[in-house]
Design an enzyme around this catalytic site. Structure first.
Site, PDB file in Angstrom:
ATOM      1  N   PRO A   2       0.857  -1.370  -0.166  1.00  0.00           N
ATOM      2  CG  PRO A   2      -0.716  -1.421   1.747  1.00  0.00           C
ATOM      3  CD  PRO A   2       0.577  -1.968   1.267  1.00  0.00           C
ATOM      4  CE  LYS A  33      -3.614  -5.314   1.533  1.00  0.00           C
ATOM      5  NZ  LYS A  33      -3.477  -5.991   0.519  1.00  0.00           N
TER       6      LYS A  33
END
Length: 119
Positions: A2, A33
């Site tokens: 990300p 994440k």
């Protein structure tokens, strides 16, 4: 994987020292994440106008492999807009965030792509 990137007309000295670390933590939790894969970049001092005004403003992009979609983006937007408003003083009506869900084959890492690493 990300990446949250924000460009702003705020001067560098108005960006708190711990802002990037705070966003990494919030981003990792919101997307589910690991923090070790999250990247946050802030580009200050951009010549920028929002709606014809040079009051504090920004433009941001959140790219991720998965974890994005119509309903998820509402959650991410709420969290990120609140964080930016609280930390940088940019109100939610003075910034856009675009959400970019990338396939594993479109993100390179360690000399290959996430598709090759994780299938």
């Amino acid at each position: 994987m990300p990446h949250f990137r924000i460009e702003t007309n705020l001067p560098r000295n108005k960006i708190p020292q711990d802002f990037v670390a705070k966003v990494v933590s919030v981003l990792a939790k919101s997307l589910g994440k690991p923090e070790q894969y999250c990247v946050v970049s802030v580009i200050p001092d951009v010549m920028m106008s929002f709606g014809g005004s040079s009051e504090p403003c920004g433009i941001a992009n959140l790219m991720s492999i998965g974890g994005l979609g119509v309903e998820q983006n509402k959650k991410h937007a709420k969290i990120l807009f609140e964080l930016v408003a609280n930390e940088l003083g940019i109100s939610s009506d003075r910034m856009y965030i675009t959400f970019q869900d990338e396939p594993t084959g479109n993100v390179g890492y360690k000399g290959t792509t996430f598709h090759a690493i994780f299938g």
